[in-house]
Motif scaffolding. Structure first.
Motif, short mmCIF file in Angstrom:
data_model
loop_
_atom_site.label_atom_id
_atom_site.label_comp_id
_atom_site.label_asym_id
_atom_site.label_seq_id
_atom_site.Cartn_x
_atom_site.Cartn_y
_atom_site.Cartn_z
N ARG A 9 -16.59 -7.19 42.42
CA ARG A 9 -16.76 -8.45 43.16
C ARG A 9 -16.84 -8.18 44.65
O ARG A 9 -15.92 -7.61 45.24
N ILE A 10 -17.94 -8.63 45.23
CA ILE A 10 -18.13 -8.51 46.67
C ILE A 10 -18.24 -9.92 47.25
O ILE A 10 -19.00 -10.74 46.74
N VAL A 11 -17.48 -10.16 48.29
CA VAL A 11 -17.50 -11.47 48.94
C VAL A 11 -17.94 -11.28 50.39
O VAL A 11 -17.38 -10.44 51.10
N ALA A 12 -18.94 -12.06 50.80
CA ALA A 12 -19.36 -12.06 52.21
C ALA A 12 -18.89 -13.34 52.86
O ALA A 12 -19.00 -14.42 52.28
N ILE A 13 -18.37 -13.20 54.06
CA ILE A 13 -17.98 -14.38 54.83
C ILE A 13 -19.02 -14.59 55.92
O ILE A 13 -19.25 -13.72 56.76
N GLN A 14 -19.68 -15.73 55.85
CA GLN A 14 -20.77 -16.07 56.78
C GLN A 14 -20.17 -16.72 58.01
O GLN A 14 -19.54 -17.77 57.91
N GLY A 15 -20.41 -16.10 59.17
CA GLY A 15 -19.75 -16.58 60.38
C GLY A 15 -20.51 -17.59 61.18
O GLY A 15 -20.22 -17.80 62.36
N SER A 16 -21.50 -18.22 60.58
CA SER A 16 -22.21 -19.28 61.29
C SER A 16 -22.37 -20.49 60.39
O SER A 16 -22.68 -20.35 59.19
N ALA A 17 -22.19 -21.67 60.97
CA ALA A 17 -22.40 -22.92 60.23
C ALA A 17 -23.58 -23.69 60.83
O ALA A 17 -23.79 -24.86 60.49
N ARG A 18 -24.32 -23.06 61.73
CA ARG A 18 -25.47 -23.75 62.34
C ARG A 18 -26.56 -23.95 61.31
O ARG A 18 -26.79 -23.08 60.46
N PRO A 19 -27.28 -25.08 61.37
CA PRO A 19 -28.42 -25.26 60.46
C PRO A 19 -29.41 -24.11 60.64
O PRO A 19 -29.68 -23.71 61.78
#
Ligand SMILES: Cc1cc2nc3c(=O)[nH]c(=O)nc-3n(C[C@H](O)[C@H](O)[C@H](O)COP(=O)(O)O)c2cc1C
Length: 198
Positions: A9-19
């Protein structure tokens, strides 16, 4: 007879919430790289879809779910844009929602940064490395920094620069290589036995 090994299991955390953000476009390349391996369960934590509170305002249901995902992961990718000479407040909010002590403790962590500037996301990645190490993560050397990210993807997320695309994809390969060699050698051995039995 060998029992079926569980997926890594690999989890990526996306550090942007911009459209239409570039961090998500870079992570889509990483996802396509992982999708070539049926033994990998890859998921992306997208803060735009979550309710996460700043410390002092309670722990949301989403925060509990994210903590569980991270705790169960074999490897983590922290993907951040560079904002004002550092990582994004968005990725820090996710990290602050991972508990204290952090769910990142003991996890192999690869870092990926994107920036519109010509020097890339160097500062963001340096600062993020410090935080990820501080909470107990095993942070890989050689973070991947994407400079001039606005020239790497078009508005629809199509890749315009194959060399940079390969650099981004290498995050997936390096993380898997490390996990298979050092974290799950038994899993790797079993895969080798299966491959040689075909
Ligand atoms: C608040 C803010 C601050 C920024 N600061 C920097 C910066 O310090 N250096 C840089 O190269 N780009 C900077 N940029 C440009 C971003 O790196 C660029 O827009 C990148 O695409 C952001 O990633 P995202 O699309 O995933 O949000 C900034 C953008 C924003 C919105």
């Amino acid at each position: 007879m060998l029992s079926s090994p569980r997926s890594l299991r690999i989890v990526a955390i996306q550090g942007s919430a911009r459209p239409n953000n570039n961090t998500a476009k870079a992570l889509a390349l990483v996802e396509s790289q992982f999708s070539q391996n049926a033994d990998i369960d890859f998921s992306i934590i997208n803060p735009a879809e979550l309710t996460l509170h700043v410390p002092g305002f309670g722990v949301s249901e989403d925060a509990r779910n994210v903590q569980k995902m991270v705790k169960e992961a074999d490897g983590i990718i922290l993907a951040t844009p560079e904002y004002h000479g550092s990582y994004s407040s968005t990725i820090k909010l996710v990290i602050d929602n991972l508990g204290f002590p952090s769910a990142l403790a003991g996890k192999p962590i690869a870092l990926l940064g994107v920036a519109s500037g010509s020097i890339g996301a160097i500062k963001a990645l340096e600062h993020l490395r410090s935080v990820a190490s501080h909470v107990g993560g095993i942070v890989f050397p050689g973070p991947i920094s994407v400079a001039r990210v606005n020239t790497v993807f078009d508005e629809e997320g199509r890749l315009l620069d194959e060399a940079t695309g390969n650099l981004v994809r290498s995050v997936a390969d390096r993380l898997m290589d490390y996990i298979q060699r050092h974290i799950c050698p038994a899993h790797t051995l079993e895969q080798l036995v299966r491959a040689s039995a075909i």
